[in-house]
Design a protein around this motif. Structure first.
Motif, PDB file in Angstrom:
ATOM      1  N   ILE A  58       0.839  -1.206   0.000  1.00 50.15           N
ATOM      2  CA  ILE A  58       0.000   0.000   0.000  1.00 50.15           C
ATOM      3  C   ILE A  58       0.871   1.253   0.000  1.00 50.15           C
ATOM      4  CG2 ILE A  58      -0.144  -0.020   2.528  1.00 50.15           C
ATOM      5  CD1 ILE A  58      -3.024   1.194   0.364  1.00 50.15           C
ATOM      6  N   GLY A  59       0.399   2.288  -0.726  1.00 50.38           N
ATOM      7  CA  GLY A  59       1.049   3.603  -0.696  1.00 50.38           C
ATOM      8  C   GLY A  59       2.557   3.517  -0.858  1.00 50.38           C
ATOM      9  N   ASN A  60       3.274   4.238  -0.006  1.00 53.19           N
ATOM     10  CA  ASN A  60       4.735   4.193  -0.083  1.00 53.19           C
ATOM     11  C   ASN A  60       5.329   3.310   1.016  1.00 53.19           C
ATOM     12  OD1 ASN A  60       4.098   5.946   1.948  1.00 53.19           O
ATOM     13  ND2 ASN A  60       5.685   7.424   1.497  1.00 53.19           N
ATOM     14  N   SER A  61       4.555   2.312   1.470  1.00 52.98           N
ATOM     15  CA  SER A  61       5.050   1.456   2.554  1.00 52.98           C
ATOM     16  C   SER A  61       6.244   0.604   2.115  1.00 52.98           C
ATOM     17  CB  SER A  61       3.937   0.555   3.100  1.00 52.98           C
ATOM     18  OG  SER A  61       3.424  -0.289   2.108  1.00 52.98           O
ATOM     19  N   ARG A  62       6.307   0.325   0.812  1.00 49.20           N
ATOM     20  CA  ARG A  62       7.441  -0.458   0.317  1.00 49.20           C
ATOM     21  C   ARG A  62       8.751   0.325   0.484  1.00 49.20           C
ATOM     22  NH1 ARG A  62      10.026  -2.303  -4.459  1.00 49.20           N
ATOM     23  NH2 ARG A  62       9.703  -4.530  -4.843  1.00 49.20           N
ATOM     24  N   SER A  63       8.719   1.615   0.169  1.00 49.85           N
ATOM     25  CA  SER A  63       9.952   2.398   0.330  1.00 49.85           C
ATOM     26  C   SER A  63      10.229   2.659   1.809  1.00 49.85           C
ATOM     27  CB  SER A  63       9.912   3.690  -0.484  1.00 49.85           C
ATOM     28  OG  SER A  63       8.910   4.541  -0.027  1.00 49.85           O
ATOM     29  N   GLN A  64       9.163   2.778   2.626  1.00 51.23           N
ATOM     30  CA  GLN A  64       9.383   2.908   4.075  1.00 51.23           C
ATOM     31  C   GLN A  64      10.097   1.659   4.587  1.00 51.23           C
ATOM     32  OE1 GLN A  64       5.282   3.467   5.290  1.00 51.23           O
ATOM     33  NE2 GLN A  64       5.556   5.664   5.590  1.00 51.23           N
ATOM     34  N   LEU A  65       9.683   0.509   4.079  1.00 55.30           N
ATOM     35  CA  LEU A  65      10.288  -0.752   4.499  1.00 55.30           C
ATOM     36  C   LEU A  65      11.745  -0.838   4.050  1.00 55.30           C
ATOM     37  CD1 LEU A  65      10.217  -3.643   5.615  1.00 55.30           C
ATOM     38  CD2 LEU A  65       9.365  -4.383   3.376  1.00 55.30           C
ATOM     39  N   GLU A  66      11.991  -0.576   2.769  1.00 57.02           N
ATOM     40  CA  GLU A  66      13.362  -0.685   2.245  1.00 57.02           C
ATOM     41  C   GLU A  66      14.302   0.248   2.996  1.00 57.02           C
ATOM     42  OE1 GLU A  66      13.124  -0.012  -1.965  1.00 57.02           O
ATOM     43  OE2 GLU A  66      11.658  -1.636  -2.228  1.00 57.02           O
ATOM     44  N   ASP A  67      13.845   1.474   3.223  1.00 52.31           N
ATOM     45  CA  ASP A  67      14.660   2.446   3.947  1.00 52.31           C
ATOM     46  C   ASP A  67      14.969   1.946   5.364  1.00 52.31           C
ATOM     47  OD1 ASP A  67      15.598   5.349   4.489  1.00 52.31           O
ATOM     48  OD2 ASP A  67      14.130   4.952   6.067  1.00 52.31           O
ATOM     49  N   SER A  68      13.945   1.411   6.040  1.00 51.81           N
ATOM     50  CA  SER A  68      14.123   0.969   7.429  1.00 51.81           C
ATOM     51  C   SER A  68      15.043  -0.233   7.552  1.00 51.81           C
ATOM     52  CB  SER A  68      12.776   0.586   8.051  1.00 51.81           C
ATOM     53  OG  SER A  68      11.887   1.641   7.953  1.00 51.81           O
ATOM     54  N   LEU A  69      14.935  -1.155   6.595  1.00 54.65           N
ATOM     55  CA  LEU A  69      15.754  -2.370   6.672  1.00 54.65           C
ATOM     56  C   LEU A  69      17.228  -2.017   6.760  1.00 54.65           C
ATOM     57  CD1 LEU A  69      13.966  -4.790   4.161  1.00 54.65           C
ATOM     58  CD2 LEU A  69      13.943  -4.867   6.664  1.00 54.65           C
ATOM     59  N   VAL A  70      17.624  -1.012   5.992  1.00 51.27           N
ATOM     60  CA  VAL A  70      19.028  -0.593   5.998  1.00 51.27           C
ATOM     61  C   VAL A  70      19.302   0.343   7.177  1.00 51.27           C
ATOM     62  CG1 VAL A  70      20.791   0.682   4.721  1.00 51.27           C
ATOM     63  CG2 VAL A  70      19.293  -0.936   3.529  1.00 51.27           C
ATOM     64  N   ARG A  71      18.399   1.296   7.411  1.00 57.58           N
ATOM     65  CA  ARG A  71      18.566   2.285   8.476  1.00 57.58           C
ATOM     66  C   ARG A  71      18.775   1.635   9.843  1.00 57.58           C
ATOM     67  NH1 ARG A  71      16.214   7.768   9.312  1.00 57.58           N
ATOM     68  NH2 ARG A  71      15.321   7.648   7.229  1.00 57.58           N
ATOM     69  N   PHE A  72      18.027   0.562  10.113  1.00 55.15           N
ATOM     70  CA  PHE A  72      18.116  -0.082  11.423  1.00 55.15           C
ATOM     71  C   PHE A  72      19.016  -1.313  11.415  1.00 55.15           C
ATOM     72  CE2 PHE A  72      13.983   2.155  11.436  1.00 55.15           C
ATOM     73  CZ  PHE A  72      14.313   3.121  12.380  1.00 55.15           C
ATOM     74  N   GLY A  73      19.772  -1.471  10.325  1.00 54.24           N
ATOM     75  CA  GLY A  73      20.748  -2.556  10.274  1.00 54.24           C
ATOM     76  C   GLY A  73      20.124  -3.945  10.256  1.00 54.24           C
ATOM     77  N   LEU A  74      18.913  -4.059   9.692  1.00 48.58           N
ATOM     78  CA  LEU A  74      18.232  -5.354   9.663  1.00 48.58           C
ATOM     79  C   LEU A  74      18.742  -6.206   8.508  1.00 48.58           C
ATOM     80  CD1 LEU A  74      14.700  -3.940  10.539  1.00 48.58           C
ATOM     81  CD2 LEU A  74      16.374  -4.972  12.077  1.00 48.58           C
ATOM     82  N   VAL A  75      19.165  -5.571   7.433  1.00 44.59           N
ATOM     83  CA  VAL A  75      19.918  -6.221   6.353  1.00 44.59           C
ATOM     84  C   VAL A  75      20.984  -5.227   5.896  1.00 44.59           C
ATOM     85  CG1 VAL A  75      17.892  -7.548   5.537  1.00 44.59           C
ATOM     86  CG2 VAL A  75      18.490  -5.395   4.421  1.00 44.59           C
ATOM     87  N   THR A  76      22.011  -5.710   5.200  1.00 44.06           N
ATOM     88  CA  THR A  76      23.019  -4.786   4.688  1.00 44.06           C
ATOM     89  C   THR A  76      22.505  -4.159   3.387  1.00 44.06           C
ATOM     90  OG1 THR A  76      24.115  -6.425   3.295  1.00 44.06           O
ATOM     91  CG2 THR A  76      24.849  -6.293   5.593  1.00 44.06           C
ATOM     92  N   PRO A  77      23.045  -2.999   3.000  1.00 52.19           N
ATOM     93  CA  PRO A  77      22.637  -2.383   1.735  1.00 52.19           C
ATOM     94  C   PRO A  77      22.829  -3.355   0.571  1.00 52.19           C
ATOM     95  CG  PRO A  77      23.989  -0.863   2.999  1.00 52.19           C
ATOM     96  CD  PRO A  77      24.033  -2.182   3.726  1.00 52.19           C
ATOM     97  N   GLU A  78      23.900  -4.168   0.622  1.00 52.47           N
ATOM     98  CA  GLU A  78      24.166  -5.126  -0.455  1.00 52.47           C
ATOM     99  C   GLU A  78      23.080  -6.197  -0.502  1.00 52.47           C
ATOM    100  OE1 GLU A  78      26.486  -4.274   1.931  1.00 52.47           O
ATOM    101  OE2 GLU A  78      27.362  -2.753   0.615  1.00 52.47           O
ATOM    102  N   GLU A  79      22.701  -6.711   0.680  1.00 58.48           N
ATOM    103  CA  GLU A  79      21.640  -7.727   0.736  1.00 58.48           C
ATOM    104  C   GLU A  79      20.340  -7.177   0.163  1.00 58.48           C
ATOM    105  OE1 GLU A  79      22.657 -10.460   4.668  1.00 58.48           O
ATOM    106  OE2 GLU A  79      21.865  -8.433   4.957  1.00 58.48           O
ATOM    107  N   LEU A  80      20.022  -5.929   0.517  1.00 60.38           N
ATOM    108  CA  LEU A  80      18.783  -5.330   0.020  1.00 60.38           C
ATOM    109  C   LEU A  80      18.842  -5.181  -1.496  1.00 60.38           C
ATOM    110  CD1 LEU A  80      16.028  -4.044   0.464  1.00 60.38           C
ATOM    111  CD2 LEU A  80      17.190  -1.838   0.749  1.00 60.38           C
TER     112      LEU A  80
END
Ligand code: GTP
Ligand code: MN
Ligand code: MN
Ligand code: MN
Ligand code: MN
Ligand code: MN
Length: 197
Positions: free
Chosen positions: A163-185
């Motif tokens: 929904i909406g821009n939740s996909r970009s909120q998710l992608e941004d957060s995954l890297v921002r909070f160190g949940l995956v590395t930028p390379e993994e994403l």
């Protein structure tokens, strides 16, 4: 700031804008998939009534309640869990120009919890939450790993519809909070893109 981004204060000063607040809840975990693959973090999203994935939260009218009070209320409705959201949880606010007269500003928050607490959220969301089975079809955990062949796990998850821009909120957060590395994403996004074709 990225395009469309604005501060919480600028957002609240917008005349005639509507506001939506959503939150990412996450925790660390020692759990492993198939006793082999580290799950690393529990990250929650929800399957919405419209079949799209999104974060818990909803519309807030700042003339009636603060953004954080409104988000806490939505979490009570959608998760059946009492969580007092504060200014410290705020991550970003984004302006979403639309063809309709009132533009929507999406405010994003994040809260790190203990695994035990996240389990309580999941339990409440599936039982006592008033919106369960109506506006919210269920909470889901994200697979953050990528399985052999490079398709299973995060790439498959990211190829769903959001929904909406939740996909970009998710992608941004995954890297921002160190949940995956930028390379993994990046790798996951490349595979997700191929899957969608
Ligand atoms: P009602 O109780 O039916 O009013 O729904 P709600 O208050 O729970 O609102 P909802 O969560 O659907 O969010 C309102 C609007 O924000 C949606 O129509 C979407 O355009 C947008 N939206 C919904 N979920 C998300 C999300 O996770 N991230 C972002 N950025 N926008 C979302
Ligand atoms: Mn099994
Ligand atoms: Mn709601
Ligand atoms: Mn909602
Ligand atoms: Mn609502
Ligand atoms: Mn509602």
């Amino acid at each position: 700031m990225a395009s469309g981004q604005l501060s919480r204060e600028e957002a609240l000063a917008c005349v005639g804008c509507r506001h939506a607040c959503h939150i990412l809840l996450y925790a660390d975990t020692e759990a492993q998939l198939f006793e082999e693959i580290p799950i690393r973090h529990i990250v929650l999203m929800q399957m919405r009534f419209d079949g799209l994935l999104g974060f818990p939260g909803g519309l807030v009218d700042p003339s009636e309640e603060s953004l954080e009070e409104g988000l806490s209320r939505e979490l009570w409705e959608e998760l059946g869990f009492s969580l007092s959201v504060t200014l410290e949880d705020h991550v970003s606010s984004c302006h979403n120009p639309s063809s309709s007269s009132s533009h929507l500003i999406t405010h994003f928050y994040a809260r790190r919890m203990e695994e035990k607490e996240i389990r309580e959220v999941e339990k409440a969301a599936a039982s006592t939450a008033t919106d369960h089975g109506h506006e919210v079809m269920g909470m889901v955990r994200l697979p953050l790993y990528t399985l052999k062949g490079g398709e299973g796990g995060l790439p498959s998850f990211l190829s769903h519809s959001f929904i909406g821009n939740s996909r970009s909120q998710l992608e941004d957060s995954l890297v921002r909070f160190g949940l995956v590395t930028p390379e993994e994403l990046q790798t996951a996004l490349t595979h997700a893109e191929q899957r969608r074709k």
